[in-house]
Design a protein around this motif. Structure first.
Motif, PDB file in Angstrom:
ATOM      1  N   VAL A  60       0.835  -1.205   0.000  1.00 35.76           N
ATOM      2  CA  VAL A  60       0.000   0.000   0.000  1.00 35.76           C
ATOM      3  C   VAL A  60       0.866   1.249   0.000  1.00 35.76           C
ATOM      4  CG1 VAL A  60      -1.687   1.333   1.317  1.00 35.76           C
ATOM      5  CG2 VAL A  60      -1.950  -1.137   1.133  1.00 35.76           C
ATOM      6  N   PHE A  61       1.891   1.274   0.850  1.00 33.98           N
ATOM      7  CA  PHE A  61       2.756   2.460   0.949  1.00 33.98           C
ATOM      8  C   PHE A  61       3.428   2.756  -0.388  1.00 33.98           C
ATOM      9  CE2 PHE A  61       6.631   4.792   1.742  1.00 33.98           C
ATOM     10  CZ  PHE A  61       6.274   5.711   2.730  1.00 33.98           C
ATOM     11  N   HIS A  62       4.029   1.741  -0.997  1.00 33.72           N
ATOM     12  CA  HIS A  62       4.764   1.973  -2.246  1.00 33.72           C
ATOM     13  C   HIS A  62       3.835   2.233  -3.424  1.00 33.72           C
ATOM     14  CE1 HIS A  62       7.968   0.125   0.212  1.00 33.72           C
ATOM     15  NE2 HIS A  62       8.766   0.873  -0.522  1.00 33.72           N
ATOM     16  N   VAL A  63       2.625   1.688  -3.388  1.00 32.38           N
ATOM     17  CA  VAL A  63       1.644   1.998  -4.440  1.00 32.38           C
ATOM     18  C   VAL A  63       1.238   3.466  -4.369  1.00 32.38           C
ATOM     19  CG1 VAL A  63      -0.782   1.656  -5.089  1.00 32.38           C
ATOM     20  CG2 VAL A  63       0.719  -0.307  -4.823  1.00 32.38           C
ATOM     21  N   VAL A  64       0.928   3.947  -3.180  1.00 31.90           N
ATOM     22  CA  VAL A  64       0.564   5.356  -3.013  1.00 31.90           C
ATOM     23  C   VAL A  64       1.722   6.256  -3.424  1.00 31.90           C
ATOM     24  CG1 VAL A  64      -0.013   7.145  -1.320  1.00 31.90           C
ATOM     25  CG2 VAL A  64      -1.133   4.913  -1.204  1.00 31.90           C
ATOM     26  N   ALA A  65       2.945   5.891  -3.023  1.00 27.62           N
ATOM     27  CA  ALA A  65       4.117   6.690  -3.375  1.00 27.62           C
ATOM     28  C   ALA A  65       4.379   6.673  -4.879  1.00 27.62           C
ATOM     29  CB  ALA A  65       5.344   6.184  -2.617  1.00 27.62           C
ATOM     30  N   ALA A  66       4.234   5.507  -5.507  1.00 28.64           N
ATOM     31  CA  ALA A  66       4.511   5.387  -6.941  1.00 28.64           C
ATOM     32  C   ALA A  66       3.457   6.089  -7.784  1.00 28.64           C
ATOM     33  CB  ALA A  66       4.604   3.915  -7.333  1.00 28.64           C
ATOM     34  N   TYR A  67       2.167   5.862  -7.479  1.00 26.98           N
ATOM     35  CA  TYR A  67       1.106   6.483  -8.275  1.00 26.98           C
ATOM     36  C   TYR A  67       1.138   8.001  -8.156  1.00 26.98           C
ATOM     37  CZ  TYR A  67      -3.448   7.817 -10.048  1.00 26.98           C
ATOM     38  OH  TYR A  67      -4.456   8.434 -10.751  1.00 26.98           O
ATOM     39  N   ASN A  68       1.473   8.503  -6.972  1.00 27.69           N
ATOM     40  CA  ASN A  68       1.550   9.946  -6.773  1.00 27.69           C
ATOM     41  C   ASN A  68       2.931  10.505  -7.094  1.00 27.69           C
ATOM     42  OD1 ASN A  68      -1.175  10.805  -5.525  1.00 27.69           O
ATOM     43  ND2 ASN A  68      -0.629   8.984  -4.352  1.00 27.69           N
ATOM     44  N   ASN A  69       3.769   9.667  -7.690  1.00 28.25           N
ATOM     45  CA  ASN A  69       5.094  10.080  -8.161  1.00 28.25           C
ATOM     46  C   ASN A  69       5.970  10.647  -7.049  1.00 28.25           C
ATOM     47  OD1 ASN A  69       5.222  10.818 -11.672  1.00 28.25           O
ATOM     48  ND2 ASN A  69       3.860   9.402 -10.624  1.00 28.25           N
ATOM     49  N   ASP A  76      13.831  -7.653 -10.684  1.00 28.16           N
ATOM     50  CA  ASP A  76      12.531  -8.263 -10.392  1.00 28.16           C
ATOM     51  C   ASP A  76      11.463  -7.717 -11.348  1.00 28.16           C
ATOM     52  OD1 ASP A  76       9.886  -8.713  -9.132  1.00 28.16           O
ATOM     53  OD2 ASP A  76      11.083  -9.544  -7.494  1.00 28.16           O
ATOM     54  N   PRO A  77      10.894  -8.541 -12.225  1.00 28.56           N
ATOM     55  CA  PRO A  77       9.922  -8.047 -13.210  1.00 28.56           C
ATOM     56  C   PRO A  77       8.628  -7.543 -12.575  1.00 28.56           C
ATOM     57  CG  PRO A  77      10.061 -10.446 -13.295  1.00 28.56           C
ATOM     58  CD  PRO A  77      11.171  -9.981 -12.409  1.00 28.56           C
ATOM     59  N   ILE A  78       8.161  -8.195 -11.500  1.00 30.00           N
ATOM     60  CA  ILE A  78       6.898  -7.779 -10.873  1.00 30.00           C
ATOM     61  C   ILE A  78       7.027  -6.379 -10.280  1.00 30.00           C
ATOM     62  CG2 ILE A  78       5.272  -8.251  -9.006  1.00 30.00           C
ATOM     63  CD1 ILE A  78       5.729 -11.199  -9.420  1.00 30.00           C
ATOM     64  N   VAL A  79       8.107  -6.144  -9.537  1.00 33.94           N
ATOM     65  CA  VAL A  79       8.314  -4.833  -8.925  1.00 33.94           C
ATOM     66  C   VAL A  79       8.551  -3.763  -9.988  1.00 33.94           C
ATOM     67  CG1 VAL A  79       9.807  -3.478  -7.400  1.00 33.94           C
ATOM     68  CG2 VAL A  79       9.191  -5.822  -6.778  1.00 33.94           C
ATOM     69  N   ASN A  80       9.373  -4.078 -10.984  1.00 35.97           N
ATOM     70  CA  ASN A  80       9.654  -3.112 -12.049  1.00 35.97           C
ATOM     71  C   ASN A  80       8.399  -2.739 -12.830  1.00 35.97           C
ATOM     72  OD1 ASN A  80      12.752  -2.481 -12.739  1.00 35.97           O
ATOM     73  ND2 ASN A  80      12.629  -4.491 -11.772  1.00 35.97           N
ATOM     74  N   LEU A  81       7.632  -3.743 -13.240  1.00 33.18           N
ATOM     75  CA  LEU A  81       6.424  -3.476 -14.018  1.00 33.18           C
ATOM     76  C   LEU A  81       5.365  -2.781 -13.170  1.00 33.18           C
ATOM     77  CD1 LEU A  81       6.074  -6.785 -16.088  1.00 33.18           C
ATOM     78  CD2 LEU A  81       6.653  -4.504 -16.957  1.00 33.18           C
ATOM     79  N   GLY A  82       5.188  -3.235 -11.937  1.00 33.36           N
ATOM     80  CA  GLY A  82       4.168  -2.650 -11.070  1.00 33.36           C
ATOM     81  C   GLY A  82       4.439  -1.195 -10.751  1.00 33.36           C
ATOM     82  N   ILE A  83       5.648  -0.894 -10.324  1.00 34.27           N
ATOM     83  CA  ILE A  83       6.003   0.485  -9.972  1.00 34.27           C
ATOM     84  C   ILE A  83       5.974   1.390 -11.203  1.00 34.27           C
ATOM     85  CG2 ILE A  83       7.826   1.977  -9.080  1.00 34.27           C
ATOM     86  CD1 ILE A  83       6.520   0.367  -6.910  1.00 34.27           C
ATOM     87  N   CYS A  84       6.513   0.909 -12.324  1.00 36.59           N
ATOM     88  CA  CYS A  84       6.547   1.731 -13.540  1.00 36.59           C
ATOM     89  C   CYS A  84       5.148   1.992 -14.085  1.00 36.59           C
ATOM     90  CB  CYS A  84       7.422   1.070 -14.599  1.00 36.59           C
ATOM     91  SG  CYS A  84       9.190   1.146 -14.222  1.00 36.59           S
ATOM     92  N   THR A 118      11.640   6.476 -14.190  1.00 35.03           N
ATOM     93  CA  THR A 118      11.529   7.105 -12.872  1.00 35.03           C
ATOM     94  C   THR A 118      11.936   8.578 -12.810  1.00 35.03           C
ATOM     95  OG1 THR A 118      11.986   6.712 -10.523  1.00 35.03           O
ATOM     96  CG2 THR A 118      13.833   6.430 -12.050  1.00 35.03           C
ATOM     97  N   PRO A 119      12.848   9.100 -13.658  1.00 38.94           N
ATOM     98  CA  PRO A 119      13.164  10.533 -13.555  1.00 38.94           C
ATOM     99  C   PRO A 119      11.994  11.455 -13.900  1.00 38.94           C
ATOM    100  CG  PRO A 119      14.913   9.375 -14.718  1.00 38.94           C
ATOM    101  CD  PRO A 119      13.769   8.422 -14.585  1.00 38.94           C
ATOM    102  N   ARG A 120      10.947  10.906 -14.513  1.00 38.84           N
ATOM    103  CA  ARG A 120       9.775  11.712 -14.844  1.00 38.84           C
ATOM    104  C   ARG A 120       8.974  11.999 -13.576  1.00 38.84           C
ATOM    105  NH1 ARG A 120       7.726  10.830 -19.681  1.00 38.84           N
ATOM    106  NH2 ARG A 120       6.335  12.541 -19.160  1.00 38.84           N
ATOM    107  N   THR A 121       9.672  12.523 -12.555  1.00 42.07           N
ATOM    108  CA  THR A 121       9.145  12.998 -11.260  1.00 42.07           C
ATOM    109  C   THR A 121       8.806  11.895 -10.276  1.00 42.07           C
ATOM    110  OG1 THR A 121       6.731  13.104 -11.522  1.00 42.07           O
ATOM    111  CG2 THR A 121       8.006  14.826 -12.574  1.00 42.07           C
ATOM    112  N   ALA A 122       9.234  10.638 -10.509  1.00 44.89           N
ATOM    113  CA  ALA A 122       8.859   9.558  -9.598  1.00 44.89           C
ATOM    114  C   ALA A 122       9.795   9.438  -8.401  1.00 44.89           C
ATOM    115  CB  ALA A 122       8.817   8.237 -10.344  1.00 44.89           C
TER     116      ALA A 122
END
Length: 447
Positions: free
Chosen positions: A168-177, A193-201, A277-281
């Motif tokens: 939950v924490f990383h989803v909120v952080a990632a979606y809100n950049n 890790d493909p799951i973490v890379n794809l999910g966060i991106c 990720t440099p696109r404000t993430a």
């Protein structure tokens, strides 16, 4: 006497412009967040007031720069506060406030609609309440999908409670950049890790492309029916992402401190992640302090450009960059009008984009100059930190915690300006200046 003073302050607040009210609102959000993060129940160890307010500012402006380790310094309560600040900063506290008002069945007046329009970067106040509902609906749905996706990876590894909390924490952080992570090394342990890379991106892109674009895609379904803004954002995002991934892959391929130490699959995922990720993430799976200077320069350009308008990201915005780029090309081709996707761009829009870029560059120049006086770091490190703060990115070459109290306050100001400044500038320039006196024209030699 007390009633008279209250009425006086109320009148002053009422006469503030919408951009000013938003600035005051975000400032209050930061102050409240800083006070909450300073509470003993929010931390595992004592932190200074400067560090508490720095963290609150970084969270509320969805930046992600950290002066302390988020995972070990803050308790679960403190991490929830940071998460709420990120959510309020990403979606906009006015959006959340209007939602509460609508749930309570209260009437939304004209002034409140103007504030919503300011917060969502909309000049037309018609249909704003519907837009607010759609923004919240789409955001919560995307975040829910992200939580399910990342839970597949982290619940088996960390256990149900901790794995769900981290998801939950990383989803909120990632979606809100916002680049906050609960591991000391950010996400470098998941470089391949493909799951973490794809999910966060996926969350970074959907949050950074803009709420209006997502809504436009959902209801239009066909590219030809999309608005001009959506077309520019989609094509610009695809082109810029591909170029950045390839550039980082080529520049860092033989660097033993970054891609050089990874196998082929890990090199792909690392380049893929660092290209997005440099696109404000602000998340990272490689150490930016070990990257080569050409790569850092490319990253700074990406951070300066930022995400899309009406998004959770910062920077001057991708549409601003595209308009400036094609305006220069149109000038070289001696065209009198700028045309994109068979639509003419108004000269006022070009002027506004130019003003945003110049004002942003001027702010960065002044801040870097001040930091060079107060801090003992290299020019590249200070420039990288400043652009990261302005673009509300959160990437760092590892100097954030080493900044002096004055330096931290300066960076806090830049993060605040990165969230409020360009927005306020756009709408202040959008108001026509009705001068009654016109002066004769005269040419000035340029170039």
């Amino acid at each position: 006497m007390v009633k008279r003073n209250k009425a006086k302050w109320k009148n002053k607040f009422i006469h503030l412009s919408p951009p000013q009210i938003l600035a005051v609102g975000f400032f209050c959000l930061i102050v409240i967040g800083g006070i909450l993060l300073k509470l003993p129940m929010a931390t595992n160890q004592s932190i200074s007031w400067v560090d508490a307010f720095f963290t609150a500012t970084s969270a509320a402006t969805v930046t992600g720069l950290s002066v302390v380790d988020t995972g070990t310094t803050f308790t679960a309560f403190g991490q929830v506060i940071i998460m709420l600040l990120i959510q309020a900063g990403g979606l906009g506290f006015m959006t959340l406030a209007i939602l509460i008002v609508m749930v309570l069945g209260k009437r939304i007046g004209l002034r409140q609609r103007l504030l919503i329009g300011e917060a969502l970067n909309q000049t037309n106040i018609g249909g704003l309440l519907v837009l607010v509902k759609r923004v919240l609906y789409f955001s919560l749905c995307i975040e829910a999908i992200g939580v399910v996706f990342l839970s597949i990876r982290w619940i088996p590894e960390l256990g149900f409670v901790k794995g769900l909390h981290y998801s939950v924490f990383h989803v909120v952080a990632a979606y809100n950049n916002a680049g906050f992570a609960l591991w000391p090394d950010n996400l470098t342990r998941y470089v391949g890790d493909p799951i973490v890379n794809l999910g966060i991106c996926f969350l970074i892109i959907t949050g950074g492309i803009g709420f209006t674009v997502l809504i436009d895609i959902w209801y239009s379904r066909k590219f030809s029916k999309l608005s001009l803004h959506s077309k520019i954002m989609i094509v610009g995002t695809i082109v810029l992402t591909i170029l950045s991934i390839l550039t980082i892959f080529v520049l860092e391929y033989t660097n033993p401190k970054t891609l050089g130490a990874l196998n082929s699959i890990e090199k792909f995922w690392a380049s893929f992640f660092q290209g997005i990720t440099p696109r404000t993430a602000g998340f990272n799976t490689m150490d930016y302090g070990s990257m080569r200077e050409p790569t850092l320069l490319v990253t700074m350009v990406l951070m300066f450009i930022g995400a899309g308008s009406v998004s959770t990201g910062g920077g001057i915005k991708l549409t601003t960059f595209v308009i400036l780029l094609f305006s220069v090309l149109a000038f070289f081709k001696r065209k009198e009008e700028l045309v994109l996707f068979k639509r003419t761009i108004k000269i006022a829009t070009v002027t506004r984009a130019l003003a945003i870029a110049v004002a942003s560059q001027l702010l960065i120049f002044i801040v870097v100059f001040l930091l060079m006086i107060t801090e003992n770091f290299t020019f590249m490190q200070l420039l990288f930190e400043t652009i990261s703060a302005f673009g509300t990115v959160g990437l760092s070459m590892g100097i954030t915690a080493g900044l002096s109290s004055i330096g931290k306050c300066i960076v806090m100001f830049v993060m605040f300006c990165g969230l409020i400044g360009p927005l306020t500038l756009v709408f202040s320039l959008a108001r026509p200046d009705k001068e009654r006196i016109r002066y004769p024209g005269e040419d000035v030699f340029t170039g």
